[in-house]
Motif scaffolding. Structure first.
Motif, PDB file in Angstrom:
ATOM      1  N   ILE A 169      26.978  33.794 -34.828  1.00  0.00           N
ATOM      2  CA  ILE A 169      26.992  35.099 -34.154  1.00  0.00           C
ATOM      3  C   ILE A 169      28.434  35.573 -34.040  1.00  0.00           C
ATOM      4  N   HIS A 170      28.703  36.794 -34.467  1.00  0.00           N
ATOM      5  CA  HIS A 170      30.082  37.292 -34.525  1.00  0.00           C
ATOM      6  C   HIS A 170      30.662  37.448 -33.122  1.00  0.00           C
ATOM      7  N   ASN A 171      31.935  37.110 -33.000  1.00  0.00           N
ATOM      8  CA  ASN A 171      32.610  37.199 -31.706  1.00  0.00           C
ATOM      9  C   ASN A 171      32.814  38.631 -31.236  1.00  0.00           C
ATOM     10  N   ASP A 172      32.604  39.608 -32.118  1.00  0.00           N
ATOM     11  CA  ASP A 172      32.783  41.008 -31.711  1.00  0.00           C
ATOM     12  C   ASP A 172      31.827  41.382 -30.584  1.00  0.00           C
ATOM     13  N   TYR A 173      30.644  40.786 -30.565  1.00  0.00           N
ATOM     14  CA  TYR A 173      29.697  41.067 -29.485  1.00  0.00           C
ATOM     15  C   TYR A 173      30.293  40.662 -28.133  1.00  0.00           C
ATOM     16  N   ILE A 174      30.898  39.469 -28.110  1.00  0.00           N
ATOM     17  CA  ILE A 174      31.482  38.971 -26.867  1.00  0.00           C
ATOM     18  C   ILE A 174      32.687  39.804 -26.463  1.00  0.00           C
ATOM     19  N   GLU A 175      33.538  40.154 -27.429  1.00  0.00           N
ATOM     20  CA  GLU A 175      34.727  40.957 -27.121  1.00  0.00           C
ATOM     21  C   GLU A 175      34.338  42.327 -26.582  1.00  0.00           C
ATOM     22  N   ALA A 176      33.311  42.932 -27.178  1.00  0.00           N
ATOM     23  CA  ALA A 176      32.859  44.240 -26.691  1.00  0.00           C
ATOM     24  C   ALA A 176      32.328  44.145 -25.269  1.00  0.00           C
ATOM     25  N   ALA A 177      31.600  43.050 -24.973  1.00  0.00           N
ATOM     26  CA  ALA A 177      31.077  42.871 -23.616  1.00  0.00           C
ATOM     27  C   ALA A 177      32.211  42.654 -22.617  1.00  0.00           C
ATOM     28  N   LYS A 178      33.239  41.914 -23.023  1.00  0.00           N
ATOM     29  CA  LYS A 178      34.384  41.703 -22.133  1.00  0.00           C
ATOM     30  C   LYS A 178      35.107  43.014 -21.833  1.00  0.00           C
ATOM     31  N   ILE A 179      35.235  43.879 -22.842  1.00  0.00           N
ATOM     32  CA  ILE A 179      35.889  45.178 -22.631  1.00  0.00           C
ATOM     33  C   ILE A 179      35.118  45.998 -21.595  1.00  0.00           C
ATOM     34  N   ASP A 180      33.787  45.848 -21.590  1.00  0.00           N
ATOM     35  CA  ASP A 180      32.958  46.555 -20.612  1.00  0.00           C
ATOM     36  C   ASP A 180      32.949  45.880 -19.252  1.00  0.00           C
ATOM     37  N   TYR A 184      31.543  35.720 -18.367  1.00  0.00           N
ATOM     38  CA  TYR A 184      30.913  34.787 -19.293  1.00  0.00           C
ATOM     39  C   TYR A 184      29.428  34.590 -18.982  1.00  0.00           C
ATOM     40  N   LEU A 185      29.076  34.552 -17.701  1.00  0.00           N
ATOM     41  CA  LEU A 185      27.672  34.360 -17.339  1.00  0.00           C
ATOM     42  C   LEU A 185      26.819  35.531 -17.824  1.00  0.00           C
ATOM     43  N   ARG A 186      27.352  36.742 -17.679  1.00  0.00           N
ATOM     44  CA  ARG A 186      26.615  37.923 -18.139  1.00  0.00           C
ATOM     45  C   ARG A 186      26.554  37.968 -19.665  1.00  0.00           C
ATOM     46  N   VAL A 187      27.638  37.573 -20.317  1.00  0.00           N
ATOM     47  CA  VAL A 187      27.635  37.515 -21.787  1.00  0.00           C
ATOM     48  C   VAL A 187      26.569  36.529 -22.265  1.00  0.00           C
ATOM     49  N   TYR A 188      26.508  35.378 -21.605  1.00  0.00           N
ATOM     50  CA  TYR A 188      25.512  34.366 -21.967  1.00  0.00           C
ATOM     51  C   TYR A 188      24.087  34.889 -21.766  1.00  0.00           C
ATOM     52  N   ALA A 189      23.843  35.504 -20.608  1.00  0.00           N
ATOM     53  CA  ALA A 189      22.480  35.899 -20.262  1.00  0.00           C
ATOM     54  C   ALA A 189      22.015  37.153 -20.999  1.00  0.00           C
ATOM     55  N   GLN A 190      22.910  38.124 -21.181  1.00  0.00           N
ATOM     56  CA  GLN A 190      22.491  39.420 -21.716  1.00  0.00           C
ATOM     57  C   GLN A 190      22.863  39.635 -23.188  1.00  0.00           C
ATOM     58  N   ILE A 191      23.767  38.832 -23.707  1.00  0.00           N
ATOM     59  CA  ILE A 191      24.177  38.994 -25.108  1.00  0.00           C
ATOM     60  C   ILE A 191      23.673  37.842 -25.964  1.00  0.00           C
ATOM     61  N   MET A 192      24.038  36.620 -25.576  1.00  0.00           N
ATOM     62  CA  MET A 192      23.750  35.468 -26.426  1.00  0.00           C
ATOM     63  C   MET A 192      22.263  35.099 -26.443  1.00  0.00           C
ATOM     64  N   LEU A 193      21.637  35.038 -25.271  1.00  0.00           N
ATOM     65  CA  LEU A 193      20.232  34.618 -25.243  1.00  0.00           C
ATOM     66  C   LEU A 193      19.319  35.553 -26.044  1.00  0.00           C
ATOM     67  N   PRO A 194      19.448  36.892 -25.913  1.00  0.00           N
ATOM     68  CA  PRO A 194      18.603  37.754 -26.758  1.00  0.00           C
ATOM     69  C   PRO A 194      18.843  37.559 -28.250  1.00  0.00           C
ATOM     70  N   LEU A 195      20.089  37.300 -28.645  1.00  0.00           N
ATOM     71  CA  LEU A 195      20.394  37.085 -30.056  1.00  0.00           C
ATOM     72  C   LEU A 195      19.897  35.724 -30.546  1.00  0.00           C
ATOM     73  N   CYS A 196      19.666  34.814 -29.614  1.00  0.00           N
ATOM     74  CA  CYS A 196      19.266  33.447 -29.974  1.00  0.00           C
ATOM     75  C   CYS A 196      17.761  33.217 -29.821  1.00  0.00           C
ATOM     76  N   LYS A 197      16.976  34.272 -29.748  1.00  0.00           N
ATOM     77  CA  LYS A 197      15.528  34.105 -29.588  1.00  0.00           C
ATOM     78  C   LYS A 197      14.902  33.229 -30.680  1.00  0.00           C
ATOM     79  N   PRO A 198      15.283  33.378 -31.948  1.00  0.00           N
ATOM     80  CA  PRO A 198      14.654  32.522 -32.980  1.00  0.00           C
ATOM     81  C   PRO A 198      14.884  31.034 -32.758  1.00  0.00           C
ATOM     82  N   ILE A 199      16.131  30.647 -32.458  1.00  0.00           N
ATOM     83  CA  ILE A 199      16.400  29.224 -32.270  1.00  0.00           C
ATOM     84  C   ILE A 199      15.825  28.725 -30.950  1.00  0.00           C
ATOM     85  N   LEU A 200      15.766  29.584 -29.935  1.00  0.00           N
ATOM     86  CA  LEU A 200      15.148  29.199 -28.671  1.00  0.00           C
ATOM     87  C   LEU A 200      13.648  28.963 -28.862  1.00  0.00           C
ATOM     88  N   ALA A 201      13.007  29.831 -29.662  1.00  0.00           N
ATOM     89  CA  ALA A 201      11.581  29.651 -29.924  1.00  0.00           C
ATOM     90  C   ALA A 201      11.331  28.369 -30.709  1.00  0.00           C
TER      91      ALA A 201
END
Length: 281
Positions: A169-180, A184-201
């Motif tokens: 997963i590209h770090n640009d997602y995390i950098e954009a979230a940090k700018i907003d 880290y907790l919000r990045v994990y919960a709202q950015i990473m987990l939705p992007l990781c649905k396939p591996i979580l399933a």
């Protein structure tokens, strides 16, 4: 020449499809026989040639005997659900958080830490039974579902899988979230987990199946009948109905239904994960 090569490729593909189709049918035959036997009268189970479609259906009576008579099948069933669901949710939470920290957080020594954790994968589970037994008993959690869930909550295998997925997963997602202004907790919960649905399933399906079918850990860490999951509870069922194959098959069919349901519900996410992995590759 090109048309000949295309025809040869299509013929090879058709031949492989036919071979795999025959193999898949051979793998499914035992399951079909189990379903058929679970709906038969006991006298018809071992008839030859095999009656794939029962002449005299006894499905309802077999179902009632399994669920409502001598063996507390429903209690074992609920215990398995409790252990499988709690262990799966705990594993997904802990492993995903550990994977996020190993994949995306800039912490000193995380490479060494990951290497040490990865080396634990070569240690057989049976080699840690005695230390785990001592620790669980010291914590006062022996003969409890809480102790089993605590032991099964962390998995280096799933941490490794999720970490490898998150690395893609590209770090640009995390950098954009940090700018907003996201932490880290919000990045994990709202950015990473939705992007990781396939591996979580995928991890959820595997973990649920492993826990549902686990025989070794409940055998060692539980001794009260009221806490037994299905793999242990079926032993009582086998002792009670050892000569009744149709009831044993009905119990087996009832035991695998949740696994089929979980796979059907999550298979779309798993297929999406395979597709995403193929595109990235």
């Amino acid at each position: 020449m090109r048309n000949v090569a295309q025809k040869k490729w299509k013929l090879d593909r058709l031949l492989l499809t036919a071979i795999f189709g025959v193999c898949s049918i051979l793998f499914v035959v035992p399951l079909i026989w189990m379903l058929s036997a679970s709906a038969k009268l006991e006298r018809d189970v071992m008839t030859y040639p095999i009656q794939w479609i029962p002449q005299d259906w006894n499905w309802i009576e077999n179902f009632q005997k399994v669920w409502l008579e001598k063996v507390p099948f429903s209690m074992f069933y609920l215990n398995s659900f409790k252990l499988a669901i709690l262990s799966t949710l705990a594993t997904l939470l802990i492993s995903s958080m550990a994977a996020f920290s190993l994949a995306k957080l800039k912490t000193p020594g995380k490479g060494i830490m990951f290497g040490i954790m990865l080396s634990f994968m070569i240690i057989p589970e049976q080699a840690t039974l005695v230390p785990r037994f001592i620790m669980i008993k010291w914590l006062g959690l022996y003969n409890s579902h809480e102790g089993l869930v605590l032991m099964l909550a962390f998995s280096m295998y799933f941490t490794f899988l999720m970490r490898q997925f998150m690395m893609g997963i590209h770090n640009d997602y995390i950098e954009a979230a940090k700018i907003d202004g996201a932490g880290y907790l919000r990045v994990y919960a709202q950015i990473m987990l939705p992007l990781c649905k396939p591996i979580l399933a995928t991890a959820g399906i595997i973990k649920f199946i492993w826990t549902w079918n686990d025989y070794q850990n409940p055998l060692i860490f539980l001794f009260t009948k009221e806490l037994f999951p299905l793999p242990l509870g079926i032993q009582f069922f086998r002792q009670e109905y050892s000569n009744n194959v149709s009831l044993m098959m009905m119990a087996a069919v009832s035991a695998i239904i949740p696994l089929l349901v979980v796979f059907v519900i999550l298979q779309k996410q798993v297929i999406n994960g395979i597709t995403v992995g193929g595109v990235k590759g």
